[in-house]
Scaffold this motif. Structure first.
Motif, PDB file in Angstrom:
ATOM      1  N   ALA A  51       0.802  -1.240  -0.038  1.00 21.42           N
ATOM      2  CA  ALA A  51      -0.187   0.048   0.121  1.00 21.42           C
ATOM      3  C   ALA A  51       0.925   1.371   0.371  1.00 21.42           C
ATOM      4  O   ALA A  51       1.606   1.202   0.311  1.00 21.42           O
ATOM      5  CB  ALA A  51      -0.844  -0.228   0.797  1.00 21.42           C
ATOM      6  N   ASP A  52       0.229   2.408  -0.615  1.00 16.03           N
ATOM      7  CA  ASP A  52       0.625   3.344  -1.096  1.00 16.03           C
ATOM      8  C   ASP A  52       0.957   4.327   0.275  1.00 16.03           C
ATOM      9  O   ASP A  52       1.035   5.295   0.527  1.00 16.03           O
ATOM     10  CB  ASP A  52       0.703   4.278  -2.475  1.00 16.03           C
ATOM     11  N   LEU A  53      -1.323   4.230   1.499  1.00 15.27           N
ATOM     12  CA  LEU A  53      -1.597   5.544   1.816  1.00 15.27           C
ATOM     13  C   LEU A  53      -1.817   4.414   3.113  1.00 15.27           C
ATOM     14  O   LEU A  53      -2.574   2.732   2.534  1.00 15.27           O
ATOM     15  CB  LEU A  53      -2.675   5.947   0.589  1.00 15.27           C
ATOM     16  N   PHE A  54      -1.760   4.869   3.835  1.00 16.98           N
ATOM     17  CA  PHE A  54      -2.431   4.303   5.037  1.00 16.98           C
ATOM     18  C   PHE A  54      -3.569   5.545   6.028  1.00 16.98           C
ATOM     19  O   PHE A  54      -3.184   5.977   6.245  1.00 16.98           O
ATOM     20  CB  PHE A  54      -1.357   3.656   6.442  1.00 16.98           C
ATOM     21  N   ILE A  55      -4.553   4.937   6.265  1.00 12.54           N
ATOM     22  CA  ILE A  55      -5.875   5.636   6.904  1.00 12.54           C
ATOM     23  C   ILE A  55      -6.669   4.869   8.194  1.00 12.54           C
ATOM     24  O   ILE A  55      -6.698   3.730   7.906  1.00 12.54           O
ATOM     25  CB  ILE A  55      -7.247   6.216   6.207  1.00 12.54           C
ATOM     26  N   THR A  56      -5.630   5.627   9.185  1.00  8.86           N
ATOM     27  CA  THR A  56      -6.175   4.710  10.313  1.00  8.86           C
ATOM     28  C   THR A  56      -6.967   5.776  11.938  1.00  8.86           C
ATOM     29  O   THR A  56      -6.146   6.628  11.969  1.00  8.86           O
ATOM     30  CB  THR A  56      -5.065   4.259  10.912  1.00  8.86           C
ATOM     31  N   ASP A  57      -7.145   4.657  12.469  1.00 12.79           N
ATOM     32  CA  ASP A  57      -8.034   5.154  13.410  1.00 12.79           C
ATOM     33  C   ASP A  57      -6.752   5.505  15.263  1.00 12.79           C
ATOM     34  O   ASP A  57      -5.964   4.138  14.491  1.00 12.79           O
ATOM     35  CB  ASP A  57      -8.808   4.796  14.220  1.00 12.79           C
ATOM     36  N   ILE A  58      -6.740   5.570  15.304  1.00  8.82           N
ATOM     37  CA  ILE A  58      -5.216   5.950  16.146  1.00  8.82           C
ATOM     38  C   ILE A  58      -5.516   5.055  17.261  1.00  8.82           C
ATOM     39  O   ILE A  58      -4.386   3.872  17.528  1.00  8.82           O
ATOM     40  CB  ILE A  58      -5.182   6.939  16.573  1.00  8.82           C
ATOM     41  N   ARG A  59      -6.787   5.431  18.026  1.00  2.00           N
ATOM     42  CA  ARG A  59      -7.369   3.356  18.901  1.00  2.00           C
ATOM     43  C   ARG A  59      -7.765   2.126  18.221  1.00  2.00           C
ATOM     44  O   ARG A  59      -9.301   2.334  18.312  1.00  2.00           O
ATOM     45  CB  ARG A  59      -7.926   4.505  19.841  1.00  2.00           C
ATOM     46  N   ILE A  60      -6.867   1.552  17.927  1.00  2.00           N
ATOM     47  CA  ILE A  60      -7.319   0.615  17.456  1.00  2.00           C
ATOM     48  C   ILE A  60      -6.921  -1.339  17.905  1.00  2.00           C
ATOM     49  O   ILE A  60      -5.989  -1.042  18.934  1.00  2.00           O
ATOM     50  CB  ILE A  60      -7.655   0.088  16.221  1.00  2.00           C
ATOM     51  N   PRO A  61      -7.267  -1.887  18.461  1.00  2.00           N
ATOM     52  CA  PRO A  61      -7.176  -2.986  19.308  1.00  2.00           C
ATOM     53  C   PRO A  61      -5.633  -3.628  18.457  1.00  2.00           C
ATOM     54  O   PRO A  61      -5.287  -3.598  17.614  1.00  2.00           O
ATOM     55  CB  PRO A  61      -8.334  -4.262  18.772  1.00  2.00           C
ATOM     56  N   VAL A  62      -5.412  -4.268  19.565  1.00  2.00           N
ATOM     57  CA  VAL A  62      -3.924  -4.846  19.882  1.00  2.00           C
ATOM     58  C   VAL A  62      -2.641  -4.080  19.404  1.00  2.00           C
ATOM     59  O   VAL A  62      -2.284  -4.189  20.040  1.00  2.00           O
ATOM     60  CB  VAL A  62      -4.027  -6.357  18.644  1.00  2.00           C
ATOM     61  N   LYS A  63      -2.685  -3.724  18.438  1.00  4.50           N
ATOM     62  CA  LYS A  63      -1.700  -2.560  18.263  1.00  4.50           C
ATOM     63  C   LYS A  63      -2.028  -1.570  17.715  1.00  4.50           C
ATOM     64  O   LYS A  63      -2.945  -0.806  16.253  1.00  4.50           O
ATOM     65  CB  LYS A  63      -1.308  -2.510  17.153  1.00  4.50           C
ATOM     66  N   ASP A  64      -2.064  -0.145  18.186  1.00  6.57           N
ATOM     67  CA  ASP A  64      -2.439   1.306  17.991  1.00  6.57           C
ATOM     68  C   ASP A  64      -2.293   1.626  16.292  1.00  6.57           C
ATOM     69  O   ASP A  64      -1.079   1.507  16.273  1.00  6.57           O
ATOM     70  CB  ASP A  64      -2.119   1.932  19.235  1.00  6.57           C
ATOM     71  N   GLY A  65      -2.391   2.303  16.206  1.00 13.37           N
ATOM     72  CA  GLY A  65      -2.215   2.981  14.432  1.00 13.37           C
ATOM     73  C   GLY A  65      -1.336   3.523  14.589  1.00 13.37           C
ATOM     74  O   GLY A  65      -0.635   3.539  13.816  1.00 13.37           O
ATOM     75  N   LEU A  66      -1.067   4.497  15.725  1.00 15.07           N
ATOM     76  CA  LEU A  66       1.084   4.667  15.346  1.00 15.07           C
ATOM     77  C   LEU A  66       1.595   4.265  15.979  1.00 15.07           C
ATOM     78  O   LEU A  66       2.999   4.344  14.904  1.00 15.07           O
ATOM     79  CB  LEU A  66       1.333   5.982  16.630  1.00 15.07           C
ATOM     80  N   THR A  67       1.212   2.236  16.540  1.00 10.12           N
ATOM     81  CA  THR A  67       2.494   2.119  16.565  1.00 10.12           C
ATOM     82  C   THR A  67       2.490   0.667  15.221  1.00 10.12           C
ATOM     83  O   THR A  67       4.231   0.806  14.435  1.00 10.12           O
ATOM     84  CB  THR A  67       2.341   0.850  17.464  1.00 10.12           C
ATOM     85  N   VAL A  68       1.147   0.731  14.426  1.00  6.68           N
ATOM     86  CA  VAL A  68       1.580  -0.005  13.046  1.00  6.68           C
ATOM     87  C   VAL A  68       1.953   0.788  12.400  1.00  6.68           C
ATOM     88  O   VAL A  68       2.529   0.397  11.610  1.00  6.68           O
ATOM     89  CB  VAL A  68      -0.137  -0.173  12.404  1.00  6.68           C
ATOM     90  N   ILE A  69       2.675   2.297  12.386  1.00  2.10           N
ATOM     91  CA  ILE A  69       3.594   3.550  10.854  1.00  2.10           C
ATOM     92  C   ILE A  69       4.611   3.325  11.762  1.00  2.10           C
ATOM     93  O   ILE A  69       4.676   3.385  10.328  1.00  2.10           O
ATOM     94  CB  ILE A  69       2.960   5.023  11.661  1.00  2.10           C
ATOM     95  N   GLU A  70       4.421   3.005  12.606  1.00  2.43           N
ATOM     96  CA  GLU A  70       6.227   3.473  12.905  1.00  2.43           C
ATOM     97  C   GLU A  70       6.805   1.697  12.280  1.00  2.43           C
ATOM     98  O   GLU A  70       7.858   1.705  11.928  1.00  2.43           O
ATOM     99  CB  GLU A  70       6.302   3.048  14.944  1.00  2.43           C
ATOM    100  N   GLU A  71       6.699   0.865  12.901  1.00  5.14           N
ATOM    101  CA  GLU A  71       6.287  -0.361  12.526  1.00  5.14           C
ATOM    102  C   GLU A  71       6.957  -0.505  10.817  1.00  5.14           C
ATOM    103  O   GLU A  71       8.187  -1.124   9.870  1.00  5.14           O
ATOM    104  CB  GLU A  71       5.730  -1.354  13.134  1.00  5.14           C
TER     105      GLU A  71
END
Length: 90
Positions: A51-71
């Protein structure tokens, strides 16, 4: 014009589906590559769809959106470094 792939992460099902349905992906030069209800699924989709673009909610289960972006960013940087090392060996 190239099509850019998009992944959406949102844990509230109705909001996720509404976002997926209301955005005119094709007319914007976008393709909905995947939908995720939690951070692990989102990270897996980012890796598998390219994917070229990621649209996320910050507070999502398991890993939050910011953690997903960092990883995802860290994995992308690691991949670029590995490609550079392979090129340097040639």
């Amino acid at each position: 014009m190239s099509v850019h792939k998009v992944v959406i992460a949102e844990d509230e099902y109705l909001i996720l589906e509404e976002l997926a349905d209301m955005i005119p992906w094709g007319s914007l030069g976008l393709q909905l590559a995947g939908k995720a209800g939690d951070g692990n699924t989102a990270l897996r989709l980012l890796e598998t769809t390219g994917a070229d673009l990621f649209i996320t909610d910050i507070r999502i289960p398991v890993k939050d959106g910011l953690t997903v972006i960092e990883e995802a960013r860290r994995k992308q940087d690691d991949n670029l470094q590995n490609m550079q090392r392979k090129t340097d060996r040639m």
